[in-house]
Design an enzyme around this catalytic site. Structure first.
Site, PDB file in Angstrom:
ATOM      1  N   ARG A 143       8.802  15.062 -18.768  1.00  0.00           N
ATOM      2  CA  ARG A 143       7.979  15.007 -17.573  1.00  0.00           C
ATOM      3  C   ARG A 143       8.906  15.178 -16.364  1.00  0.00           C
ATOM      4  O   ARG A 143       9.970  14.554 -16.315  1.00  0.00           O
ATOM      5  CB  ARG A 143       7.291  13.637 -17.538  1.00  0.00           C
ATOM      6  CG  ARG A 143       6.186  13.496 -16.548  1.00  0.00           C
ATOM      7  CD  ARG A 143       5.528  12.138 -16.648  1.00  0.00           C
ATOM      8  NE  ARG A 143       6.380  11.067 -16.135  1.00  0.00           N
ATOM      9  CZ  ARG A 143       5.990   9.808 -15.957  1.00  0.00           C
ATOM     10  NH1 ARG A 143       4.768   9.450 -16.282  1.00  0.00           N
ATOM     11  NH2 ARG A 143       6.802   8.904 -15.474  1.00  0.00           N
ATOM     12  N   TYR A 187       8.599  10.564  -4.807  1.00  0.00           N
ATOM     13  CA  TYR A 187       8.198   9.157  -4.713  1.00  0.00           C
ATOM     14  C   TYR A 187       9.404   8.281  -4.368  1.00  0.00           C
ATOM     15  O   TYR A 187       9.371   7.492  -3.407  1.00  0.00           O
ATOM     16  CB  TYR A 187       7.545   8.697  -6.035  1.00  0.00           C
ATOM     17  CG  TYR A 187       7.369   7.203  -6.103  1.00  0.00           C
ATOM     18  CD1 TYR A 187       6.550   6.550  -5.181  1.00  0.00           C
ATOM     19  CD2 TYR A 187       8.030   6.434  -7.066  1.00  0.00           C
ATOM     20  CE1 TYR A 187       6.406   5.165  -5.222  1.00  0.00           C
ATOM     21  CE2 TYR A 187       7.880   5.061  -7.118  1.00  0.00           C
ATOM     22  CZ  TYR A 187       7.077   4.425  -6.187  1.00  0.00           C
ATOM     23  OH  TYR A 187       6.939   3.067  -6.220  1.00  0.00           O
ATOM     24  N   LYS A 204      10.417   5.985  -0.813  1.00  0.00           N
ATOM     25  CA  LYS A 204      10.750   4.554  -0.807  1.00  0.00           C
ATOM     26  C   LYS A 204      12.143   4.320  -0.212  1.00  0.00           C
ATOM     27  O   LYS A 204      12.373   3.331   0.493  1.00  0.00           O
ATOM     28  CB  LYS A 204      10.658   3.991  -2.230  1.00  0.00           C
ATOM     29  CG  LYS A 204       9.222   3.934  -2.744  1.00  0.00           C
ATOM     30  CD  LYS A 204       8.413   2.921  -1.946  1.00  0.00           C
ATOM     31  CE  LYS A 204       6.972   2.850  -2.328  1.00  0.00           C
ATOM     32  NZ  LYS A 204       6.224   1.854  -1.571  1.00  0.00           N
ATOM     33  N   ALA A 222       0.829  -1.209   0.000  1.00  0.00           N
ATOM     34  CA  ALA A 222       0.000   0.000   0.000  1.00  0.00           C
ATOM     35  C   ALA A 222       0.861   1.256   0.000  1.00  0.00           C
ATOM     36  O   ALA A 222       1.667   1.465   0.911  1.00  0.00           O
ATOM     37  CB  ALA A 222      -0.903  -0.017   1.237  1.00  0.00           C
ATOM     38  N   SER A 269      11.481   0.709  -4.910  1.00  0.00           N
ATOM     39  CA  SER A 269      11.375   1.122  -6.316  1.00  0.00           C
ATOM     40  C   SER A 269      12.730   1.439  -6.917  1.00  0.00           C
ATOM     41  O   SER A 269      13.642   1.913  -6.226  1.00  0.00           O
ATOM     42  CB  SER A 269      10.503   2.374  -6.386  1.00  0.00           C
ATOM     43  OG  SER A 269      10.529   2.911  -7.680  1.00  0.00           O
TER      44      SER A 269
HETATM   45  N1  UDP Z   1       5.689   8.100 -20.559  1.00  0.00           N
HETATM   46  C1  UDP Z   1       5.337   8.716 -21.754  1.00  0.00           C
HETATM   47  N2  UDP Z   1       4.024   8.980 -21.977  1.00  0.00           N
HETATM   48  C2  UDP Z   1       3.047   8.660 -21.081  1.00  0.00           C
HETATM   49  C3  UDP Z   1       3.406   8.008 -19.889  1.00  0.00           C
HETATM   50  C4  UDP Z   1       4.745   7.735 -19.655  1.00  0.00           C
HETATM   51  O1  UDP Z   1       6.190   9.049 -22.576  1.00  0.00           O
HETATM   52  O2  UDP Z   1       1.876   8.947 -21.358  1.00  0.00           O
HETATM   53  C5  UDP Z   1       7.103   7.804 -20.304  1.00  0.00           C
HETATM   54  C6  UDP Z   1       7.612   8.385 -18.986  1.00  0.00           C
HETATM   55  O3  UDP Z   1       8.025   9.713 -19.164  1.00  0.00           O
HETATM   56  C7  UDP Z   1       8.749   7.419 -18.660  1.00  0.00           C
HETATM   57  C8  UDP Z   1       8.269   6.094 -19.226  1.00  0.00           C
HETATM   58  O4  UDP Z   1       7.233   6.401 -20.176  1.00  0.00           O
HETATM   59  O5  UDP Z   1       9.913   7.804 -19.346  1.00  0.00           O
HETATM   60  C9  UDP Z   1       7.694   5.160 -18.181  1.00  0.00           C
HETATM   61  O6  UDP Z   1       6.776   5.912 -17.402  1.00  0.00           O
HETATM   62  P1  UDP Z   1       5.762   5.250 -16.388  1.00  0.00           P
HETATM   63  O7  UDP Z   1       4.923   6.361 -15.808  1.00  0.00           O
HETATM   64  O8  UDP Z   1       5.034   4.145 -17.061  1.00  0.00           O
HETATM   65  O9  UDP Z   1       6.671   4.588 -15.274  1.00  0.00           O
HETATM   66  P2  UDP Z   1       7.842   5.200 -14.344  1.00  0.00           P
HETATM   67  O10 UDP Z   1       9.124   4.953 -15.095  1.00  0.00           O
HETATM   68  O11 UDP Z   1       7.549   6.645 -14.115  1.00  0.00           O
HETATM   69  O12 UDP Z   1       7.736   4.387 -13.109  1.00  0.00           O
END
Ligand code: UDP
Length: 323
Positions: A280, A140, A144, A73, A116
């Site tokens: 992002r 995040y 962790k 959780a 993570s």
């Molecule tokens: N990503 C993307 N478009 C999206 C969602 C994610 O380009 O709509 C990219 C994000 O920037 C990262 C990768 O996909 O580089 C994996 O992102 P996700 O959120 O799935 O997992 P994370 O690596 O953040 O745990």
């Protein structure tokens, strides 16, 4: 043997709950259903509640005897943690502390922790092994890492043994379509690629100017069923040896966002509509695991973690979602 599975109605927790039950272990799922689904609890008992509520936890621990806790959780979205860190520190750190204190008070000796790859931050080398320094670049990941540090100190002082798993990118769904990934809102790449394929609406690729072969971020996708298996092996391992260990769980293969889209286009025989947009916040360029330690010490064998199997299972789930 009986285990408490916090967050067992969530994505990884629900697969773990089912696998533990299949192995003959009694499970009690504790979930507040803030992001989990009652329908995802296909085995064991279900209790709705807040693992950070000390009074409630005292009562639960007096009602049941647990041999161990598998603690899933948590809030787990990198972009949300950047925008709203308070929720992450409260849920992932403050409430975890309450859970741990009550676990120690009731004499529970084993704790499996969902950590993570985000604890590593920007890698100094890949694949990332367990000796790699941990310098998270988003809240995040920091929550962790704090969880891991608390567990190390609690073992020394209170004798509770733990196994922290640094998941790389959990992906895929139960091949029989019973349970799967269902976040609301969804921020993860694979479900959003599937959604773009189904609706024809453009998805976003966050950044094409990273220092990677095609400029998009590279990630290591690991099947949720393989992750569930690792929890079973990890719990057995710490129980057998009375120690604590950390493991990186990934496939040891990296794929860029654009690689993943191309692979899915090939499987489908259809183009995925997308726009390249800005980066992002909080995203490291590359995260790829070394899974050598988990293979060697736990005998872990990630059978479903090749990208085609993950995408096929995810596509099957998205088309027949039960919740
Ligand atoms: N990503 C993307 N478009 C999206 C969602 C994610 O380009 O709509 C990219 C994000 O920037 C990262 C990768 O996909 O580089 C994996 O992102 P996700 O959120 O799935 O997992 P994370 O690596 O953040 O745990």
């Amino acid at each position: 043997m009986r285990v408490l599975i916090t967050g067992g109605a969530g994505y990884i927790g629900s697969h773990c709950n089912r696998l533990f039950a299949d192995k003959g272990i009694e499970t009690v799922v504790l979930d507040d259903l803030s992001d989990g689904h009652k329908a995802a609890v296909v085995a064991g008992e279900f209790v709705k509640g807040n693992y950070g509520d000390r009074v409630f936890m005292k009562q639960l621990f007096s009602q049941y005897t647990f041999d161990g806790i598998i603690h899933f959780a948590a809030f787990a979205s990198v972009p949300d943690s950047v925008a709203r860190p308070q929720r992450y520190y409260d849920n992932n750190v403050a409430k975890m502390l309450a859970l741990l204190d009550e676990a120690v008070a009731s004499g529970i000796k084993y704790f499996v922790f969902s950590s993570s790859a985000a604890t590593f931050g920007e890698p100094q080398y890949v694949p990332i092994d367990e000796k790699h320094p941990q310098h998270p670049i988003n809240p995040y990941g920091m929550t962790k890492l704090i969880g891991e540090e608390i567990l190390a100190d609690y073992e020394k002082a209170y004798g509770i043994h733990s196994c922290s798993f640094r998941y790389f990118n959990a992906a895929g769904d139960a091949p029989d379509g019973m349970i799967g990934e269902a976040h609301n809102p969804e921020s993860h790449l694979i479900p959003l690629v599937m959604r773009a394929a189904m609706t024809g609406e453009k998805m976003k690729v966050f950044g094409d100017d990273y220092a990677t072969k095609d400029g998009s971020c590279v990630r290591d996708y690991v099947h949720v069923e393989d992750l569930a298996e690792a929890h079973y092996l990890g719990l057995q391992y710490i129980m057998e040896h009375n120690i604590s260990e950390n493991f990186n769980l990934g496939s040891s293969d990296g794929f860029s966002v654009l690689d993943l889209i191309r692979t899915f286009e090939k499987i489908l025989g259809q183009k995925i509509p997308y726009d390249i947009v800005g980066r992002r916040a909080g995203d490291p360029a590359v995260l790829v695991a070394s899974n050598a330690k988990a293979k060697e010490l736990l005998g872990w064998d990630p059978k479903r973690s090749d990208l085609e199997t993950i995408l096929n299972d995810a596509w099957h789930w998205e088309q027949h979602r039960k919740y």
